[in-house]
Design a protein around this motif. Structure first.
Motif, PDB file in Angstrom:
ATOM      1  N   ALA A  68      -1.750  -7.798  42.483  1.00  0.00           N
ATOM      2  CA  ALA A  68      -2.810  -7.564  41.506  1.00  0.00           C
ATOM      3  C   ALA A  68      -2.738  -6.194  40.840  1.00  0.00           C
ATOM      4  N   GLU A  69      -1.770  -5.373  41.198  1.00  0.00           N
ATOM      5  CA  GLU A  69      -1.679  -4.019  40.656  1.00  0.00           C
ATOM      6  C   GLU A  69      -0.828  -3.961  39.403  1.00  0.00           C
ATOM      7  N   ASN A  70      -0.831  -2.772  38.811  1.00  0.00           N
ATOM      8  CA  ASN A  70       0.162  -2.463  37.779  1.00  0.00           C
ATOM      9  C   ASN A  70       1.490  -2.242  38.499  1.00  0.00           C
ATOM     10  N   PRO A  71       2.599  -2.435  37.818  1.00  0.00           N
ATOM     11  CA  PRO A  71       3.885  -2.251  38.492  1.00  0.00           C
ATOM     12  C   PRO A  71       4.126  -0.799  38.897  1.00  0.00           C
TER      13      PRO A  71
ATOM     14  N   ILE B  97      12.218  -1.786  35.584  1.00  0.00           N
ATOM     15  CA  ILE B  97      13.627  -1.632  35.276  1.00  0.00           C
ATOM     16  C   ILE B  97      13.836  -2.378  33.968  1.00  0.00           C
ATOM     17  N   GLU B  98      14.215  -1.646  32.922  1.00  0.00           N
ATOM     18  CA  GLU B  98      14.310  -2.239  31.602  1.00  0.00           C
ATOM     19  C   GLU B  98      15.739  -2.271  31.093  1.00  0.00           C
TER      20      GLU B  98
ATOM     21  N   ALA C 269      16.956   1.549  31.907  1.00  0.00           N
ATOM     22  CA  ALA C 269      16.010   2.626  32.200  1.00  0.00           C
ATOM     23  C   ALA C 269      15.124   2.213  33.371  1.00  0.00           C
ATOM     24  N   VAL C 270      14.753   3.201  34.175  1.00  0.00           N
ATOM     25  CA  VAL C 270      13.748   3.006  35.223  1.00  0.00           C
ATOM     26  C   VAL C 270      12.527   3.794  34.785  1.00  0.00           C
ATOM     27  N   ILE C 271      11.397   3.111  34.711  1.00  0.00           N
ATOM     28  CA  ILE C 271      10.162   3.715  34.225  1.00  0.00           C
ATOM     29  C   ILE C 271       9.118   3.663  35.330  1.00  0.00           C
TER      30      ILE C 271
ATOM     31  N   GLY D 257       4.449   5.475  33.069  1.00  0.00           N
ATOM     32  CA  GLY D 257       5.170   5.322  31.809  1.00  0.00           C
ATOM     33  C   GLY D 257       6.284   6.325  31.600  1.00  0.00           C
ATOM     34  N   GLN D 258       6.439   7.237  32.552  1.00  0.00           N
ATOM     35  CA  GLN D 258       7.491   8.252  32.450  1.00  0.00           C
ATOM     36  C   GLN D 258       8.855   7.641  32.751  1.00  0.00           C
TER      37      GLN D 258
END
Length: 115
Positions: free
Chosen positions: A63-66, A70-71, A84-86, A90-91
């Motif tokens: 139920a959380e935000n991630p 991995i994009e 990219a790993v975010i 959002g950093q």
């Protein structure tokens, strides 16, 4: 009624493009995911294949935000790097051309959690 078929089914029409992870990429990501689950750090994941980006999201609870994303962004292949790993905030933690190299930022966290 004479309904038109969806665009993707029309003769000569090109299907909408979608970015996706290939099998080799998923094997690398899921290998890390399995080790993090075994260490008790991660519990769930989600995969999104969108028009410009493919995203593998990692969760501590469903139920959380991630915790991490991995994009894969093919448009950045020749610039900052395809992968990219975010972080949760959002950093961008790491960006690069090689998936294994980019994922090392998360493997360091695995080493810390095991010690």
């Amino acid at each position: 009624m004479n309904a038109q078929p969806p665009i993707s089914m029309r003769p000569g029409a090109q299907p909408p493009e979608q970015v996706a992870f290939h099998r080799r990429e998923l094997n690398v990501i899921l290998s890390l995911y399995g080790r993090m689950v075994a260490a008790g750090e991660w519990r769930d994941y989600g995969i999104s294949h969108l028009r410009d980006v493919a995203v593998f999201s990692v969760f501590r609870r469903t139920a959380e935000n991630p915790l991490y994303r991995i994009e894969k962004r093919p448009k950045l292949r020749n610039k900052q790097g395809l992968y990219a790993v975010i972080g949760m905030d959002g950093q961008v933690l790491k960006r690069g051309h090689e998936l294994k190299t980019v994922l090392r930022v998360l493997e360091r966290k695995l080493i810390r959690s095991v010690e």
